[in-house]
Scaffold this active site. Structure first.
Site, mmCIF file in Angstrom:
data_model
loop_
_atom_site.group_PDB
_atom_site.id
_atom_site.type_symbol
_atom_site.label_atom_id
_atom_site.label_comp_id
_atom_site.label_asym_id
_atom_site.label_seq_id
_atom_site.Cartn_x
_atom_site.Cartn_y
_atom_site.Cartn_z
ATOM 1 N N GLY A 161 -75.622 -60.043 11.265
ATOM 2 C CA GLY A 161 -76.772 -59.197 11.606
ATOM 3 C C GLY A 161 -77.931 -59.219 10.631
ATOM 4 C CD GLU A 181 -74.584 -54.508 6.231
ATOM 5 O OE1 GLU A 181 -75.254 -55.122 7.089
ATOM 6 O OE2 GLU A 181 -73.410 -54.180 6.419
ATOM 7 C CG ASP A 182 -77.030 -55.478 10.147
ATOM 8 O OD1 ASP A 182 -76.324 -54.790 9.375
ATOM 9 O OD2 ASP A 182 -76.549 -56.048 11.151
ATOM 10 C CG ASP A 217 -72.991 -46.752 13.489
ATOM 11 O OD1 ASP A 217 -73.112 -45.521 13.454
ATOM 12 O OD2 ASP A 217 -72.661 -47.357 14.520
ATOM 13 C CE LYS A 223 -76.747 -47.080 15.138
ATOM 14 N NZ LYS A 223 -75.694 -47.378 16.131
ATOM 15 C CG PHE A 273 -75.606 -50.292 20.196
ATOM 16 C CD1 PHE A 273 -74.539 -50.190 19.317
ATOM 17 C CD2 PHE A 273 -76.061 -51.553 20.554
ATOM 18 C CE1 PHE A 273 -73.911 -51.323 18.819
ATOM 19 C CE2 PHE A 273 -75.447 -52.691 20.065
ATOM 20 C CZ PHE A 273 -74.375 -52.580 19.195
ATOM 21 C CB VAL A 274 -81.041 -50.563 17.456
ATOM 22 C CG1 VAL A 274 -81.607 -49.170 17.655
ATOM 23 C CG2 VAL A 274 -80.300 -50.657 16.122
ATOM 24 C CG ASP A 319 -74.492 -58.613 17.985
ATOM 25 O OD1 ASP A 319 -74.475 -57.906 16.961
ATOM 26 O OD2 ASP A 319 -73.469 -58.900 18.634
ATOM 27 N NE ARG A 373 -75.963 -62.180 16.337
ATOM 28 C CZ ARG A 373 -75.259 -61.242 15.699
ATOM 29 N NH1 ARG A 373 -75.870 -60.389 14.916
ATOM 30 N NH2 ARG A 373 -73.951 -61.149 15.852
HETATM 31 P P1 IMP Z 1 -70.545 -49.082 10.086
HETATM 32 O O1 IMP Z 1 -69.376 -49.594 9.310
HETATM 33 O O2 IMP Z 1 -70.147 -48.105 11.141
HETATM 34 O O3 IMP Z 1 -71.644 -48.539 9.199
HETATM 35 O O4 IMP Z 1 -71.104 -50.292 10.924
HETATM 36 C C1 IMP Z 1 -71.910 -51.223 10.384
HETATM 37 C C2 IMP Z 1 -71.970 -52.505 11.199
HETATM 38 O O5 IMP Z 1 -71.794 -52.303 12.618
HETATM 39 C C3 IMP Z 1 -73.352 -53.071 11.038
HETATM 40 O O6 IMP Z 1 -73.428 -53.909 9.896
HETATM 41 C C4 IMP Z 1 -73.593 -53.794 12.344
HETATM 42 O O7 IMP Z 1 -73.094 -55.116 12.269
HETATM 43 C C5 IMP Z 1 -72.785 -52.989 13.349
HETATM 44 N N1 IMP Z 1 -73.662 -52.010 14.041
HETATM 45 C C6 IMP Z 1 -73.677 -50.681 13.848
HETATM 46 N N2 IMP Z 1 -74.590 -50.078 14.628
HETATM 47 C C7 IMP Z 1 -75.189 -51.076 15.333
HETATM 48 C C8 IMP Z 1 -76.240 -51.095 16.310
HETATM 49 O O8 IMP Z 1 -76.827 -50.077 16.692
HETATM 50 N N3 IMP Z 1 -76.577 -52.309 16.795
HETATM 51 C C9 IMP Z 1 -75.969 -53.465 16.420
HETATM 52 N N4 IMP Z 1 -74.996 -53.490 15.500
HETATM 53 C C10 IMP Z 1 -74.587 -52.308 14.967
HETATM 54 MG MG MG Z 2 -73.793 -55.949 9.670
#
Ligand code: IMP
Ligand code: MG
Length: 191
Positions: free
Chosen positions: A59, A114-115, A118, A146, A167-168, A174, A180
């Site tokens: 991402g 990082e992208d 969440d 987020k 969800f973006v 993606d 992407r």
């Molecule tokens: P976390 O561990 O819940 O913080 O999730 C992080 C990872 O989930 C990110 O690095 C993304 O790859 C993926 N992710 C979380 N939210 C989104 C979203 O809204 N769109 C796309 N990928 C997401």
């Molecule tokens: Mg990621």
């Protein structure tokens, strides 16, 4: 042809793709400006230093490509890939490294690129994992943060945008590996 041509959908900027409405949340110009600002901050903070930019695949690939050209100090690059186990909607918190760093980060300044954050679980895991390798320090640069309730606080030193809990997609992000290459960050309506 013309995939990225935006139009007005119920008063909002967006496009229709695969019968889905994708509404723009952050447009190309906003992304460009903010990435430039973040790059400038990092350049200033790391003057006379030479950090390693650790990007988390896949991402972050567009974000790192853009921001690295706004960081005007010598940097090196390394890449990691991770995947979360468990239920697809709720991240389990168990993170598995599917591709590890190529180089040692011992005694180095590390910036994780990082992208999106969440639940924050992936980031927490990464920070702990990298800290255990004895770097000089580890900071985080994340494009999107987020708005979700989190148990542990994340320290994102360089943050692009706060976004709502949607969800973006786009700008590297993606949905089932699609979208992407959209030049903006948007959300899929009704998803
Ligand atoms: P976390 O561990 O819940 O913080 O999730 C992080 C990872 O989930 C990110 O690095 C993304 O790859 C993926 N992710 C979380 N939210 C989104 C979203 O809204 N769109 C796309 N990928 C997401
Ligand atoms: Mg990621």
């Amino acid at each position: 042809m013309g995939l990225f041509k935006l139009k007005k959908i119920k008063g909002e900027k967006g496009l229709i793709y695969n019968n889905k409405k994708i509404i723009v949340l952050i447009d190309e110009k906003q992304l460009k400006e903010r990435v430039k600002e973040l790059g400038r901050k990092i350049t200033k903070d790391y003057e006379d230093k030479s950090p390693v930019l650790v990007s988390v695949l896949r991402g972050s690939f567009i974000f790192i490509a853009d921001i690295c050209r706004e960081i005007k100090i010598p940097v090196t690059f390394d890449f990691m890939a991770v995947s979360s186990y468990g239920d697809s909607k709720v991240s389990s918190g168990i993170v598995r490294i599917t591709k590890d760093l190529e180089f040692s980060i011992e005694n180095k300044e590390v910036i994780i690129i990082e992208d999106i954050i969440d639940s924050g679980r992936t980031l927490n895991y990464l920070i702990k994992n990298l800290q255990a390798r004895n770097p000089k320090n580890v900071e985080v640069c994340a494009l999107l943060d987020k708005d979700v309730p989190r148990k542990t606080k994340n320290n994102i030193k360089y943050k692009g945008f706060d976004i709502p809990n949607k969800f973006v997609v786009g700008y590297g992000l993606d949905f089932a590996e699609k979208y992407r290459n959209f030049p903006f960050v948007g959300y899929i309506e009704n998803e």
